[in-house]
Design a protein around this motif. Sequence first.
Motif, mmCIF file in Angstrom:
data_model
loop_
_atom_site.group_PDB
_atom_site.id
_atom_site.type_symbol
_atom_site.label_atom_id
_atom_site.label_comp_id
_atom_site.label_asym_id
_atom_site.label_seq_id
_atom_site.Cartn_x
_atom_site.Cartn_y
_atom_site.Cartn_z
ATOM 1 N N UNK A 1 0.848 -1.189 0.000
ATOM 2 C CA UNK A 1 0.000 0.000 0.000
ATOM 3 C C UNK A 1 0.883 1.238 0.000
ATOM 4 N N UNK A 2 0.701 2.077 -0.992
ATOM 5 C CA UNK A 2 1.519 3.272 -1.109
ATOM 6 C C UNK A 2 1.144 4.290 -0.040
ATOM 7 N N UNK A 3 2.144 5.112 0.319
ATOM 8 C CA UNK A 3 1.899 6.162 1.296
ATOM 9 C C UNK A 3 0.882 7.171 0.745
ATOM 10 N N UNK B 1 -6.310 -14.237 -4.562
ATOM 11 C CA UNK B 1 -5.872 -12.909 -4.967
ATOM 12 C C UNK B 1 -6.519 -11.846 -4.098
ATOM 13 N N UNK B 2 -5.773 -10.775 -3.859
ATOM 14 C CA UNK B 2 -6.267 -9.623 -3.121
ATOM 15 C C UNK B 2 -6.160 -8.406 -4.024
ATOM 16 N N UNK B 3 -7.288 -7.741 -4.244
ATOM 17 C CA UNK B 3 -7.334 -6.585 -5.138
ATOM 18 C C UNK B 3 -7.742 -5.349 -4.340
ATOM 19 N N UNK B 4 -6.982 -4.259 -4.492
ATOM 20 C CA UNK B 4 -7.264 -3.011 -3.794
ATOM 21 C C UNK B 4 -7.826 -1.968 -4.763
ATOM 22 N N UNK B 5 -8.768 -1.166 -4.270
ATOM 23 C CA UNK B 5 -9.226 0.027 -4.975
ATOM 24 C C UNK B 5 -8.857 1.203 -4.067
ATOM 25 N N UNK B 6 -8.025 2.098 -4.557
ATOM 26 C CA UNK B 6 -7.496 3.155 -3.702
ATOM 27 C C UNK B 6 -7.746 4.539 -4.288
ATOM 28 N N UNK B 7 -7.672 5.535 -3.394
ATOM 29 C CA UNK B 7 -7.737 6.943 -3.786
ATOM 30 C C UNK B 7 -6.423 7.613 -3.391
ATOM 31 N N UNK C 1 -4.868 14.049 -4.228
ATOM 32 C CA UNK C 1 -5.841 14.514 -5.221
ATOM 33 C C UNK C 1 -7.241 14.627 -4.645
ATOM 34 N N UNK C 2 -7.624 13.632 -3.786
ATOM 35 C CA UNK C 2 -9.000 13.588 -3.302
ATOM 36 C C UNK C 2 -9.173 14.083 -1.870
ATOM 37 N N UNK C 3 -8.075 14.364 -1.176
ATOM 38 C CA UNK C 3 -8.184 14.783 0.216
ATOM 39 C C UNK C 3 -8.161 13.583 1.143
ATOM 40 N N UNK C 4 -7.907 13.844 2.421
ATOM 41 C CA UNK C 4 -7.762 12.752 3.370
ATOM 42 C C UNK C 4 -9.097 12.106 3.668
ATOM 43 N N UNK C 5 -9.019 10.870 4.210
ATOM 44 C CA UNK C 5 -10.238 10.146 4.553
ATOM 45 C C UNK C 5 -11.054 10.900 5.585
#
Length: 362
Positions: free
Chosen positions: A112-114, A242-248, A252-256
């Motif tokens: 998981x990228x920073x 398999x493990x698939x991630x959907x990330x923001x 660009x989108x602001x913090x959670x």
Amino acid sequence: MALLIQLFICAAMISFTEGFDHEDMKQTMLQKLGLMELPRIQKRDLENLVIPAHIKNKYLSMLKLHNKRKRRSVPSLAGILRGIHGNADITGEIKYSDTTRQRLVFDMEARLQENTEVTMAELKLFQTAVQNPSKPERRNHRPINNARVSIYWVEVLGNGSNRTSLIDSRLVPIHESGWRSFDVTQAIHYWSKSQKKTPLHLEVWTEGERPGSYAAEMAKRVRFATQDPKENSLEKDIGAPELVFYTLNLDEYGSQGNCNSSPNSSKCCREEHFINFRELTWTQYWIIEPAGYQAFRCAGGCKQPKRGYYGYGQRTCAVMESMPLPMMYLVKKGDYTEIEVAEFPNMIVEKCGCSMDKIPPV
């Protein structure tokens, strides 16, 4: 002059953190249950605890609705393309496997990228076709067409023992084959808050779609590629979990939590605040599911009007909108302990804003 203006602005703002603290949460839960004090649940009350199927199904139904409400965005086209077999973020390993349970391990280091947020995570398992069933179907029984497959997050404790938390569950056709997807977003959130330096452990349980030995026997016909022995490394890659991630991208989108990561920002906003039920002494045996959750809280300050403005008090950063949380918990009834499920209101901060002390937020 610039320094004077800056000091004036700072003086005109009230900085604090407001959210759903442990005492607020305790009072909300007691009020929901109509109790004056916390139930006295001991560790021994959890021994030989069996969750009835109807209770589990009720909780799962609430959990699916909750996840649908809170999801911030749907996967983009690029994310959907990544969900196709062969485009997984991580391929897992099988730690052990039998006819009804298997443990999957995913090496999450540097995956998981920073400064990214996982909005959705999918576990993909390949279901193999039934080959020569050992026992024929019983004609005097109601037909069994499905089995229940449940995914659990496994928390590996310091003493070597494990603790599980239900993540997702669905009915799977017994006589079909193909890729099956399960929503494991909550497992990723649990892992990132408590065990980020260790691999992710998931367990797959296969059970009968209804009570009884016949349904349990038929459920054993559901097999995944991870349960079949492989002779070489090439075969092991075919049908691997398999493990698939959907990330923001948060740049660009602001913090959670919607708060600006800049240290110079002091405006009213929502920030992350994770509550771990397994670490709180008054919830670790009482609350069965979830293991914890992202409650969020309001932080920062609000610019103040001139003194005496319409006679109202100071503007403060407060909760404007909130969301309920489905929970599975124990209830003491005399000498007996029962399991119940309910949605507890105002457990998650959805939106923060500034309001006057004497004006309730709408």
